[in-house]
Motif scaffolding. Structure first.
Motif, mmCIF file in Angstrom:
data_model
loop_
_atom_site.group_PDB
_atom_site.id
_atom_site.type_symbol
_atom_site.label_atom_id
_atom_site.label_comp_id
_atom_site.label_asym_id
_atom_site.label_seq_id
_atom_site.Cartn_x
_atom_site.Cartn_y
_atom_site.Cartn_z
ATOM 1 N N TRP A 82 1.973 -57.903 122.308
ATOM 2 C CA TRP A 82 0.691 -57.689 122.997
ATOM 3 C C TRP A 82 0.816 -56.518 123.958
ATOM 4 O O TRP A 82 1.282 -56.657 125.080
ATOM 5 C CB TRP A 82 0.274 -58.945 123.744
ATOM 6 N N ASP A 83 0.395 -55.346 123.523
ATOM 7 C CA ASP A 83 0.419 -54.143 124.366
ATOM 8 C C ASP A 83 -0.876 -53.398 124.105
ATOM 9 O O ASP A 83 -0.950 -52.495 123.268
ATOM 10 C CB ASP A 83 1.636 -53.277 124.041
ATOM 11 N N THR B 226 -3.780 -64.587 119.569
ATOM 12 C CA THR B 226 -3.571 -65.952 120.050
ATOM 13 C C THR B 226 -3.445 -65.933 121.565
ATOM 14 O O THR B 226 -2.342 -65.881 122.129
ATOM 15 C CB THR B 226 -2.307 -66.585 119.424
ATOM 16 N N SER B 227 -4.581 -65.946 122.253
ATOM 17 C CA SER B 227 -4.564 -65.962 123.712
ATOM 18 C C SER B 227 -3.853 -67.218 124.211
ATOM 19 O O SER B 227 -3.824 -68.241 123.525
ATOM 20 C CB SER B 227 -5.984 -65.926 124.261
ATOM 21 N N LEU B 228 -3.280 -67.116 125.415
ATOM 22 C CA LEU B 228 -2.486 -68.190 126.016
ATOM 23 C C LEU B 228 -1.154 -68.387 125.294
ATOM 24 O O LEU B 228 -0.502 -69.426 125.448
ATOM 25 C CB LEU B 228 -3.258 -69.518 126.015
ATOM 26 N N VAL C 285 -8.265 -68.505 129.458
ATOM 27 C CA VAL C 285 -8.582 -69.928 129.538
ATOM 28 C C VAL C 285 -9.831 -70.258 128.740
ATOM 29 O O VAL C 285 -10.078 -71.431 128.417
ATOM 30 C CB VAL C 285 -8.728 -70.404 130.992
ATOM 31 N N ASN C 286 -10.617 -69.241 128.400
ATOM 32 C CA ASN C 286 -11.796 -69.449 127.571
ATOM 33 C C ASN C 286 -11.453 -70.185 126.291
ATOM 34 O O ASN C 286 -12.203 -71.053 125.829
ATOM 35 C CB ASN C 286 -12.428 -68.099 127.236
ATOM 36 N N MET C 287 -10.304 -69.850 125.704
ATOM 37 C CA MET C 287 -9.950 -70.431 124.419
ATOM 38 C C MET C 287 -9.693 -71.934 124.546
ATOM 39 O O MET C 287 -10.066 -72.722 123.675
ATOM 40 C CB MET C 287 -8.749 -69.703 123.828
ATOM 41 N N THR D 195 -4.129 -61.739 128.997
ATOM 42 C CA THR D 195 -4.332 -62.828 128.043
ATOM 43 C C THR D 195 -3.078 -63.101 127.227
ATOM 44 O O THR D 195 -2.901 -64.199 126.707
ATOM 45 C CB THR D 195 -5.490 -62.527 127.070
ATOM 46 N N GLN D 196 -2.234 -62.064 127.064
ATOM 47 C CA GLN D 196 -0.995 -62.186 126.289
ATOM 48 C C GLN D 196 -1.259 -62.857 124.937
ATOM 49 O O GLN D 196 -0.648 -63.871 124.579
ATOM 50 C CB GLN D 196 0.058 -62.932 127.095
ATOM 51 N N SER D 197 -2.150 -62.231 124.194
ATOM 52 C CA SER D 197 -2.607 -62.794 122.918
ATOM 53 C C SER D 197 -1.704 -62.365 121.763
ATOM 54 O O SER D 197 -2.109 -61.616 120.868
ATOM 55 C CB SER D 197 -4.057 -62.363 122.668
#
Length: 361
Positions: free
Chosen positions: A172-173, A135-137, A65-67, A180-182
């Motif tokens: 994302w691994d 790319t978080s979120l 959520v920071n992003m 974050t699943q970026s």
């Protein structure tokens, strides 16, 4: 005033291990934070304090959520300085839209000063083609900020989730910060309409308020997240030495002078973070003028926060004994999560270059 109630935070902490183990996105956390009003615009000082608190309960959720909070902060920085061009970001955030960053690129060590993404002019806007990483979120954003190069200019703008010409890779691994699943984002002619162009700037370093807003919010909020990780690690370290008993002395390890020194040293390092992070956040809010020292101060705050957090987590791991090394332990997860701090801009080399430039020209 914080909206992070104890019940909300405890629920988030209870889910954190599952999201990490399963490598899944914290949709339930996001829903709870949105419902509580956490994603709405607030001052940078309030946001930094709350991000530190949230990170102590679920680092990856806080980092994700920071992003969003950075983009909201950028819009707020501009508005506070008389520029309402991103008022729509504040309005969308207040309405529940979720913003993400599509800026980082593989092989681009110039960060915001140049881009490997190409931009072509099309009717009514600009078409972006390139690859964005971290790319978080990724599974949840509704607004994605992107930038790319058109000739000798850099164009910053936003696409929506229903914009054609983009796709996310399921790649994302990672070792830590898994929730974050970026995912990598591939732009294939995704069009930013003219009304959603945030800035057009020349290639190269730039002190435009838009760029300042990105640096100020990103670096201070990132620093706050890692300070929160350190807060929790220290707490767990203290709990561990109070619980563990020495066969040699018959006393718990909180009576052992070596462990007392170790945790005291970690606390001393951690105590230094709040004054700097919060003072700089308040300075951004109150339009303080640090002139050319701003970037030195901001990058330095992030650097000290991430490096201090790594040190504190390490001291907590050493204090917890072998139990902390189990993959199921919270400390082991914090140890993995805190390592991500070395990969966020500005990296150690860039920070020292920034400070040297300020000092020496």
């Amino acid at each position: 005033m914080t909206v992070l109630t104890e019940d909300l935070l405890l629920g988030i902490r209870e889910r954190a291990a599952d999201y990490d183990r399963d490598n899944t996105f914290p949709f339930e956390d996001l829903d709870a934070l949105r419902a509580a009003g956490y994603l709405a615009p607030r001052s940078l000082l309030e946001t930094a304090r709350d991000q530190r608190m949230l990170a102590a309960y679920a680092p990856a959720t806080a980092l994700a959520v920071n992003m969003h909070l950075v983009w909201v902060g950028v819009a707020r920085v501009l508005k506070d300085r008389g520029d309402s061009s991103l008022q729509w970001v504040l309005d969308d955030a207040a309405a529940g839209e979720l913003f993400a960053f599509g800026n980082s690129e593989p092989g681009n060590d110039l960060v915001l000063w140049d881009s490997l993404t190409t931009v072509d002019t099309v009717e009514g806007g600009y078409a972006f083609t390139g690859t964005k990483i971290f790319t978080s979120l990724s599974p949840a954003w509704t607004r994605l900020g992107v930038f790319g190069k058109h000739g000798d200019t850099l164009i910053h703008g936003f696409i929506t989730r229903d914009t054609p010409g983009w796709r996310a890779l399921d790649d994302w691994d990672t070792l830590g910060m898994r929730a974050t699943q970026s995912h990598t984002t591939v732009l294939e002619g995704a069009v930013v309409p003219e009304e959603r162009v945030a800035r057009i700037l020349p290639v190269g370093p730039n002190a435009d308020p838009f760029v300042f807003g990105i640096f100020a919010n990103f670096l201070l909020l990132i620093g706050s997240v890692y300070a929160g990780i350190a807060d929790r690690a220290l707490e767990l370290g203290v709990e561990a030495v109070k619980r563990r008993t020495s066969l040699k002395t018959g006393e718990t390890y909180d009576r052992d002078p070596d462990f007392r020194w170790r945790l005291a040293d970690a606390a001393l390092a951690l105590d230094a973070l709040a004054p700097q992070l919060e003072t700089l956040a308040a300075d951004v809010d109150t339009l303080a003028d640090h002139g050319s020292r701003w970037f030195r101060l901001l990058t330095g705050a992030k650097h000290r926060s991430t490096e201090t957090a790594r040190y504190v987590v390490d001291q907590a791991m050493r204090s917890a004994g072998g139990g902390g090394y189990r993959s199921s332990s919270e400390l082991a997860r914090l140890q993995r999560d805190v390592l991500a701090g070395i990969y966020h801009p500005s990296d150690t080399e860039s920070v020292h270059s920034t400070v040297a430039t300020n000092l020496l020209g």
